[in-house]
Scaffold this active site. Structure first.
Site, PDB file in Angstrom:
ATOM      1  N   CYS A  85       0.851  -1.189   0.000  1.00  0.00           N
ATOM      2  CA  CYS A  85       0.000   0.000   0.000  1.00  0.00           C
ATOM      3  C   CYS A  85       0.887   1.239   0.000  1.00  0.00           C
ATOM      4  CB  CYS A  85      -0.884  -0.024   1.248  1.00  0.00           C
ATOM      5  SG  CYS A  85      -2.002   1.373   1.384  1.00  0.00           S
ATOM      6  N   HIS A 126      -9.291  -4.331  -0.971  1.00  0.00           N
ATOM      7  CA  HIS A 126      -8.248  -3.563  -0.277  1.00  0.00           C
ATOM      8  C   HIS A 126      -8.739  -2.139  -0.006  1.00  0.00           C
ATOM      9  CE1 HIS A 126      -3.927  -2.469   0.511  1.00  0.00           C
ATOM     10  NE2 HIS A 126      -4.412  -1.275   0.206  1.00  0.00           N
ATOM     11  N   GLU A 127      -9.346  -1.526  -1.027  1.00  0.00           N
ATOM     12  CA  GLU A 127      -9.791  -0.132  -0.875  1.00  0.00           C
ATOM     13  C   GLU A 127     -10.989  -0.026   0.062  1.00  0.00           C
ATOM     14  OE1 GLU A 127      -7.508   1.636  -1.709  1.00  0.00           O
ATOM     15  OE2 GLU A 127      -6.576   0.278  -3.147  1.00  0.00           O
ATOM     16  N   HIS A 130      -9.817   0.111   3.492  1.00  0.00           N
ATOM     17  CA  HIS A 130      -9.444   1.482   3.869  1.00  0.00           C
ATOM     18  C   HIS A 130     -10.665   2.244   4.381  1.00  0.00           C
ATOM     19  CE1 HIS A 130      -5.238   2.283   2.954  1.00  0.00           C
ATOM     20  NE2 HIS A 130      -5.332   1.599   1.815  1.00  0.00           N
TER      21      HIS A 130
END
Length: 136
Positions: A85, A126-127, A130
């Site tokens: 990242c 993954h996002e 976040h």
């Protein structure tokens, strides 16, 4: 406008606030910042540019895509991955799903629903992590 990458893990660990129609400029900045980092980055969430909003941008098989308020509503095919990242150093282990069904809003805040698989699904997961304040 290209924004600086946020590396503050305390900020990144916060759950993002819902995006609204007033956040279109944030999405434009996010996309421009992602394009600027395209050599080493395939997706970004708004908190990576210091904005605590539920917005992600990612490479969807060669075309950039923006999602407002994305959420995974169905998942299948778990596997373990190693991910990096821009906001963090090194790589880390993450549990991912081969297939995910995502509900989100487009730039006109119309609801959309689509199943993503493979690499694109991994990027989206993954996002969305976040957005949830999950640091991989």
């Amino acid at each position: 406008m290209i924004q600086a990458i946020c590396k503050d893990e305390v900020f990144l660990a916060q759950k993002a606030e819902p995006a609204t129609a007033g956040d279109l400029q944030i999405a434009a900045d996010l996309l421009e910042t992602l394009e600027h980092h395209k050599e080493g980055c395939v997706g970004m969430a708004a908190n990576m540019i210091g904005v605590n909003k539920r917005i992600i941008a990612f490479d969807n098989e060669g075309t950039y895509m923006i999602m407002f308020n994305p959420e995974i509503i169905k998942k299948s095919g778990p596997y373990d991955a190693e991910e990096g990242c821009l906001s963090l150093t090194g790589t880390r282990s993450a549990r991912r799903w081969k297939s995910i069904k995502v509900r989100w809003q487009n730039e006109k805040f119309q609801e959309r629903l689509k199943t993503f698989t493979g690499w694109t699904a991994q990027i989206i997961q993954h996002e969305i992590d976040h957005c949830e304040g999950i640091i991989i």
